[in-house]
Write a protein that holds these residues in place. Structure first.
Motif, PDB file in Angstrom:
ATOM      1  N   LEU A   1       0.835  -1.185   0.000  1.00  0.00           N
ATOM      2  CA  LEU A   1       0.000   0.000   0.000  1.00  0.00           C
ATOM      3  C   LEU A   1       0.881   1.252   0.000  1.00  0.00           C
ATOM      4  CD1 LEU A   1      -3.083   0.619   0.224  1.00  0.00           C
ATOM      5  CD2 LEU A   1      -2.665   1.018   2.634  1.00  0.00           C
ATOM      6  N   ILE A   2       0.459   2.287  -0.718  1.00  0.00           N
ATOM      7  CA  ILE A   2       1.211   3.540  -0.790  1.00  0.00           C
ATOM      8  C   ILE A   2       0.758   4.453   0.348  1.00  0.00           C
ATOM      9  CG2 ILE A   2       1.660   5.592  -2.197  1.00  0.00           C
ATOM     10  CD1 ILE A   2       2.984   3.110  -3.258  1.00  0.00           C
ATOM     11  N   ASP A   3       1.735   4.981   1.113  1.00  0.00           N
ATOM     12  CA  ASP A   3       1.447   5.934   2.177  1.00  0.00           C
ATOM     13  C   ASP A   3       1.042   7.254   1.527  1.00  0.00           C
ATOM     14  OD1 ASP A   3       1.268   7.358   4.496  1.00  0.00           O
ATOM     15  OD2 ASP A   3       3.390   7.262   5.003  1.00  0.00           O
ATOM     16  N   PRO A   4      -0.136   7.805   1.852  1.00  0.00           N
ATOM     17  CA  PRO A   4      -0.579   9.026   1.171  1.00  0.00           C
ATOM     18  C   PRO A   4       0.312  10.239   1.433  1.00  0.00           C
ATOM     19  CG  PRO A   4      -2.256   8.222   2.718  1.00  0.00           C
ATOM     20  CD  PRO A   4      -1.112   7.274   2.764  1.00  0.00           C
ATOM     21  N   SER A   5       1.002  10.278   2.572  1.00  0.00           N
ATOM     22  CA  SER A   5       1.814  11.452   2.877  1.00  0.00           C
ATOM     23  C   SER A   5       3.179  11.414   2.189  1.00  0.00           C
ATOM     24  CB  SER A   5       1.999  11.594   4.385  1.00  0.00           C
ATOM     25  OG  SER A   5       2.630  10.445   4.908  1.00  0.00           O
ATOM     26  N   THR A   6       3.825  10.240   2.131  1.00  0.00           N
ATOM     27  CA  THR A   6       5.164  10.154   1.545  1.00  0.00           C
ATOM     28  C   THR A   6       5.173   9.618   0.126  1.00  0.00           C
ATOM     29  OG1 THR A   6       5.492   7.930   2.429  1.00  0.00           O
ATOM     30  CG2 THR A   6       6.203   9.771   3.801  1.00  0.00           C
TER      31      THR A   6
END
Length: 120
Positions: free
Chosen positions: A81-86
């Protein structure tokens, strides 16, 4: 394991050959469909396969058939999953929170992106 990744999430392929070698590692895409019973998911723009479609008539009378390229499912362990902040792949945790709605407390499970060792 598939409960941590849901339809519509942005994920990145973390295994397999690199894109320079004809693979999909490092490619990001949205989850189109999740198959929880087999722990597989279909990611937009990843794992294209050629499908042979038999010629048949559509509702309007047009004959369709031939070769189609469609996305095939990949195992959930091959994506992160991609971290929305980084905007980088990260691990996912689930914590229990209490939410007050209409004066009633309700316990729900909430997904959150864990921080990796490089982000600390």
């Amino acid at each position: 394991m598939a409960a941590k990744i849901k339809k519509g999430d942005l994920v990145e392929v973390i295994s397999g050959p690199t894109q320079e070698r004809g693979g999909y590692r490092g490619k990001q895409g949205r989850v189109i469909e999740v198959f929880t019973e087999t722990d597989r998911l279909v990611v937009e723009g990843v794992n294209y396969v050629t499908k042979h479609v038999r010629v048949g008539q559509s509702d309007r009378g047009a004959k369709e058939g031939g070769l189609e390229t469609v996305e095939a499912p990949i195992h959930v362990s091959n994506v992160a999953l991609i971290d929305p902040s980084t905007k980088k792949p990260t691990r996912v945790g689930i914590r229990v929170e209490e939410i007050e709605k209409d004066g009633k407390k309700k316990t729900v499970r909430v997904r959150y992106a864990k921080k990796s060792g490089k982000d600390l």
